[in-house]
Scaffold this motif. Structure first.
Motif, PDB file in Angstrom:
ATOM      1  N   VAL A  95       0.831  -1.205   0.000  1.00  0.00           N
ATOM      2  CA  VAL A  95       0.000   0.000   0.000  1.00  0.00           C
ATOM      3  C   VAL A  95       0.867   1.258   0.000  1.00  0.00           C
ATOM      4  CG1 VAL A  95      -1.612   1.355   1.394  1.00  0.00           C
ATOM      5  CG2 VAL A  95      -2.000  -1.090   1.071  1.00  0.00           C
ATOM      6  N   ASN A  96       1.929   1.254   0.789  1.00  0.00           N
ATOM      7  CA  ASN A  96       2.807   2.430   0.861  1.00  0.00           C
ATOM      8  C   ASN A  96       3.499   2.699  -0.465  1.00  0.00           C
ATOM      9  OD1 ASN A  96       2.206   2.923   3.558  1.00  0.00           O
ATOM     10  ND2 ASN A  96       3.882   1.647   4.315  1.00  0.00           N
ATOM     11  N   VAL A  97       3.983   1.647  -1.114  1.00  0.00           N
ATOM     12  CA  VAL A  97       4.701   1.830  -2.386  1.00  0.00           C
ATOM     13  C   VAL A  97       3.736   2.211  -3.504  1.00  0.00           C
ATOM     14  CG1 VAL A  97       6.070   0.676  -4.161  1.00  0.00           C
ATOM     15  CG2 VAL A  97       6.581   0.279  -1.742  1.00  0.00           C
ATOM     16  N   LEU A  98       2.637   1.485  -3.609  1.00  0.00           N
ATOM     17  CA  LEU A  98       1.692   1.748  -4.692  1.00  0.00           C
ATOM     18  C   LEU A  98       0.954   3.067  -4.491  1.00  0.00           C
ATOM     19  CD1 LEU A  98       0.192  -1.820  -5.249  1.00  0.00           C
ATOM     20  CD2 LEU A  98       2.090  -0.723  -6.437  1.00  0.00           C
ATOM     21  N   GLN A 122      -5.365  -9.224  -0.681  1.00  0.00           N
ATOM     22  CA  GLN A 122      -6.419  -8.250  -0.393  1.00  0.00           C
ATOM     23  C   GLN A 122      -6.794  -7.400  -1.617  1.00  0.00           C
ATOM     24  OE1 GLN A 122      -6.715  -6.582   3.692  1.00  0.00           O
ATOM     25  NE2 GLN A 122      -4.487  -6.902   3.765  1.00  0.00           N
ATOM     26  N   GLN A 123      -6.507  -7.923  -2.799  1.00  0.00           N
ATOM     27  CA  GLN A 123      -6.838  -7.234  -4.055  1.00  0.00           C
ATOM     28  C   GLN A 123      -6.139  -5.877  -4.178  1.00  0.00           C
ATOM     29  OE1 GLN A 123      -9.033  -8.317  -6.761  1.00  0.00           O
ATOM     30  NE2 GLN A 123      -8.482 -10.218  -5.731  1.00  0.00           N
ATOM     31  N   ILE A 124      -5.008  -5.723  -3.504  1.00  0.00           N
ATOM     32  CA  ILE A 124      -4.322  -4.427  -3.480  1.00  0.00           C
ATOM     33  C   ILE A 124      -3.763  -4.077  -4.857  1.00  0.00           C
ATOM     34  CG2 ILE A 124      -2.276  -3.235  -2.582  1.00  0.00           C
ATOM     35  CD1 ILE A 124      -2.874  -4.562   0.124  1.00  0.00           C
ATOM     36  N   ALA A 157      -8.131  -2.193   3.816  1.00  0.00           N
ATOM     37  CA  ALA A 157      -6.792  -2.232   3.215  1.00  0.00           C
ATOM     38  C   ALA A 157      -6.377  -0.884   2.661  1.00  0.00           C
ATOM     39  CB  ALA A 157      -6.744  -3.297   2.112  1.00  0.00           C
ATOM     40  N   ILE A 158      -7.327  -0.165   2.051  1.00  0.00           N
ATOM     41  CA  ILE A 158      -7.045   1.118   1.400  1.00  0.00           C
ATOM     42  C   ILE A 158      -8.108   2.107   1.859  1.00  0.00           C
ATOM     43  CG2 ILE A 158      -6.776   2.310  -0.811  1.00  0.00           C
ATOM     44  CD1 ILE A 158      -6.269  -0.490  -2.056  1.00  0.00           C
ATOM     45  N   SER A 159      -7.721   3.347   2.052  1.00  0.00           N
ATOM     46  CA  SER A 159      -8.688   4.355   2.493  1.00  0.00           C
ATOM     47  C   SER A 159      -8.600   5.599   1.621  1.00  0.00           C
ATOM     48  CB  SER A 159      -8.446   4.735   3.957  1.00  0.00           C
ATOM     49  OG  SER A 159      -7.177   5.318   4.125  1.00  0.00           O
ATOM     50  N   SER A 160      -9.729   6.287   1.505  1.00  0.00           N
ATOM     51  CA  SER A 160      -9.805   7.542   0.765  1.00  0.00           C
ATOM     52  C   SER A 160     -10.634   8.529   1.565  1.00  0.00           C
ATOM     53  CB  SER A 160     -10.433   7.325  -0.612  1.00  0.00           C
ATOM     54  OG  SER A 160     -10.696   8.565  -1.252  1.00  0.00           O
TER      55      SER A 160
END
Length: 239
Positions: A49-52, A127-129, A201-204
């Motif tokens: 997550v940090n890299v992408l 996690q489909q990241i 996993a991801i937030s907006s």
């Protein structure tokens, strides 16, 4: 709405030696970084997550958008050759739409595809990241291409203006200042990534309905205004 000759000339201009080097260098850097991190630390969702999110979506995608969007029309306006193109029996909105399609295609290929590959390298799409960030990069590519194509029609310093927007607003303010995040293409595209990825996993900072509305609205408005500016430019050139 799509003119093959205009598209061919635009592709040729975008994939010239100097621009092609930058277009290939950024995705290659992302993949190299991902391979090194995977070898050193193993698969890790937070690292992915940090890299992408921190490099691919926040930095690489807008930079490639600058190169493709401004490069689709800016050089032709700078050297005056756009007047010869517009003297042909091609509608102005067709020229803009064709160049936008080319810019979007180039941006997606050089940003969304490497993001997907890097995601699989980093954590195997846990996690489909990987898929989530690749989809976010694809939709962001559309908006960035339209914004930077517009910049190419309104200023001779489109690359500089685009870099300021990409590096200062999107990468710096859009990441650090809460109020600015809601006006960031990066955050709008992250809303889609949040929907695709596993829960948490991801937030907006922007909800998906609003994000999609803003993405579509900005893309449509930028495309319309670029067409309008091109018509004005043509009239000025013909006078």
């Amino acid at each position: 709405m799509y003119h093959p000759t205009v598209a061919r000339l635009t592709y040729r201009g975008l994939l010239g030696r100097r621009r092609a080097f930058i277009l290939f260098a950024l995705p290659a850097l992302l993949i190299v970084i991902s391979v090194v991190i995977r070898v050193l630390t193993g698969a890790d969702d937070d690292t992915a997550v940090n890299v992408l999110g921190g490099f691919a979506l926040a930095t690489m995608v807008p930079l490639i958008g600058v190169i493709a969007g401004t490069g689709a029309i800016g050089p032709e306006i700078d050297d005056g050759s756009v007047i010869y193109l517009l003297s042909k029996p091609v509608k102005r909105h067709t020229v803009i739409l064709t160049k936008l399609i080319v810019a979007i295609g180039v941006t997606v290929v050089f940003s969304a595809v490497p993001t997907l590959i890097a995601g699989f390298v980093l954590n195997g799409n846990s996690q489909q990241i990987a898929v989530a960030y690749a989809a976010a990069a694809a939709v962001a590519s559309v908006a960035y291409s339209a914004i930077f194509l517009l910049l190419g029609t309104v200023t001779r310093h489109a690359v500089v203006a685009g870099l300021v927007y990409a590096l200062v607003w999107e990468s710096l303010f859009g990441s650090l200042i809460p109020g600015a995040r809601t006006l960031s293409v990066q955050q709008w595209s992250l809303a889609l990534a949040q929907k695709i990825g596993a829960e948490g996993a991801i937030s907006s900072d922007v909800g998906l309905p609003l994000a999609l509305t803003l993405l579509i609205g900005v893309t449509a408005a930028a495309t319309w205004y670029a067409s309008r500016k091109l018509r004005t430019l043509t009239l000025a050139g013909e006078e």
